[in-house]
Design a protein around this motif. Sequence first.
Motif, PDB file in Angstrom:
ATOM      1  N   LYS A  59     -10.870   9.626  -2.656  1.00 19.83           N
ATOM      2  CA  LYS A  59     -10.648   8.189  -2.660  1.00 19.83           C
ATOM      3  C   LYS A  59     -10.254   7.733  -4.069  1.00 19.83           C
ATOM      4  CE  LYS A  59     -12.579   3.756  -1.357  1.00 19.83           C
ATOM      5  NZ  LYS A  59     -11.917   3.191  -2.559  1.00 19.83           N
ATOM      6  N   LEU A  60     -10.968   8.257  -5.077  1.00 21.24           N
ATOM      7  CA  LEU A  60     -10.647   7.919  -6.470  1.00 21.24           C
ATOM      8  C   LEU A  60      -9.222   8.357  -6.803  1.00 21.24           C
ATOM      9  CD1 LEU A  60     -11.440   6.901  -9.299  1.00 21.24           C
ATOM     10  CD2 LEU A  60     -12.473   9.145  -9.741  1.00 21.24           C
ATOM     11  N   MET A  61      -8.879   9.588  -6.405  1.00 20.73           N
ATOM     12  CA  MET A  61      -7.512  10.081  -6.667  1.00 20.73           C
ATOM     13  C   MET A  61      -6.466   9.196  -5.991  1.00 20.73           C
ATOM     14  SD  MET A  61      -6.965  14.192  -6.812  1.00 20.73           S
ATOM     15  CE  MET A  61      -5.238  14.053  -7.278  1.00 20.73           C
ATOM     16  N   ASN A  62      -6.724   8.811  -4.749  1.00 21.74           N
ATOM     17  CA  ASN A  62      -5.772   7.958  -4.022  1.00 21.74           C
ATOM     18  C   ASN A  62      -5.574   6.627  -4.748  1.00 21.74           C
ATOM     19  OD1 ASN A  62      -5.600   9.951  -2.111  1.00 21.74           O
ATOM     20  ND2 ASN A  62      -6.885   8.904  -0.595  1.00 21.74           N
ATOM     21  N   ASP A  63      -6.691   6.079  -5.269  1.00 20.14           N
ATOM     22  CA  ASP A  63      -6.612   4.809  -5.991  1.00 20.14           C
ATOM     23  C   ASP A  63      -5.764   4.948  -7.260  1.00 20.14           C
ATOM     24  OD1 ASP A  63      -8.200   3.596  -4.129  1.00 20.14           O
ATOM     25  OD2 ASP A  63     -10.033   3.641  -5.332  1.00 20.14           O
ATOM     26  N   LEU A  64      -5.923   6.077  -7.943  1.00 19.68           N
ATOM     27  CA  LEU A  64      -5.241   6.268  -9.237  1.00 19.68           C
ATOM     28  C   LEU A  64      -3.781   6.675  -9.068  1.00 19.68           C
ATOM     29  CD1 LEU A  64      -8.038   8.215 -11.168  1.00 19.68           C
ATOM     30  CD2 LEU A  64      -7.506   5.775 -11.284  1.00 19.68           C
ATOM     31  N   ASP A  65      -3.478   7.315  -7.951  1.00 16.34           N
ATOM     32  CA  ASP A  65      -2.146   7.890  -7.715  1.00 16.34           C
ATOM     33  C   ASP A  65      -1.165   6.800  -7.268  1.00 16.34           C
ATOM     34  OD1 ASP A  65      -0.041   9.599  -7.215  1.00 16.34           O
ATOM     35  OD2 ASP A  65      -0.841  10.269  -5.276  1.00 16.34           O
ATOM     36  N   ARG A  66      -0.757   5.984  -8.233  1.00 21.45           N
ATOM     37  CA  ARG A  66       0.085   4.823  -7.935  1.00 21.45           C
ATOM     38  C   ARG A  66       1.412   5.181  -7.272  1.00 21.45           C
ATOM     39  NH1 ARG A  66      -1.597   0.424 -11.330  1.00 21.45           N
ATOM     40  NH2 ARG A  66      -3.823   0.739 -11.598  1.00 21.45           N
ATOM     41  N   ASP A  67       2.011   6.299  -7.726  1.00 21.39           N
ATOM     42  CA  ASP A  67       3.330   6.646  -7.179  1.00 21.39           C
ATOM     43  C   ASP A  67       3.223   7.563  -5.958  1.00 21.39           C
ATOM     44  OD1 ASP A  67       2.611   9.053  -8.304  1.00 21.39           O
ATOM     45  OD2 ASP A  67       4.360   9.223  -9.608  1.00 21.39           O
ATOM     46  N   LYS A  68       1.989   7.775  -5.478  1.00 26.45           N
ATOM     47  CA  LYS A  68       1.749   8.555  -4.249  1.00 26.45           C
ATOM     48  C   LYS A  68       2.414   9.936  -4.293  1.00 26.45           C
ATOM     49  CE  LYS A  68      -0.776   5.304  -2.898  1.00 26.45           C
ATOM     50  NZ  LYS A  68      -2.212   5.554  -3.194  1.00 26.45           N
TER      51      LYS A  68
END
Lengths: 104, 104
Positions: A59-68
Amino acid sequence: VAYIPTLPDALALMVGIFHEYAGKDGNACSLNKGEFKDLIDAQFPQVFQNSKDKEGIQKLMNDLDRDKSGEIDFTEYMTFLASLAVVCNEYLLESLKGGKKPCK
Amino acid sequence: VAYIPTLPDALALMVGIFHEYAGKDGNACSLNKGEFKDLIDAQFPQVFQNSKDKEGIQKLMNDLDRDKSGEIDFTEYMTFLASLAVVCNEYLLESLKGGKKPCK
């Protein structure tokens, strides 16, 4: 006289630690899920006690990964650290309340 | 064994240095022009050699002052440091080119 660390020292540390983990495997310019988990475990053992919780780290990674892209690039990593610093700063100011008010 | 600095050390340093300068006068939660200039002079003496250039320091402040308050708050300061880190990182990667390519 002890050496007093400066802001360039802090910046160099942030750049160095990113590459220490990003270089482990795959794309050496971004943190994949395993590299990001290793970094969090090693650098923030107290703060993120639930990094063994696979859902939490994802979940944290998804939040940080702005460019997906599925990975954390250097800019996303710095946005993360800047957010942590803002939280630290607010916590500090909150803890000073009741005493001398630090801000107007 | 020497103590190896961690990311929380870097964050604490950034928070501490901000307050060292922001607390000098006026609003203790933001850097006014004099405080910002003192911080740049002390922390980045090599990088910003033109901080004696009053126009240059004013231009930098205007760029960083997103909310146009006339001062640099903590979030604006962290955005500045994150941008510097991104530039440092790109410089590092550029300097490695020609050797082993660091990224895919």
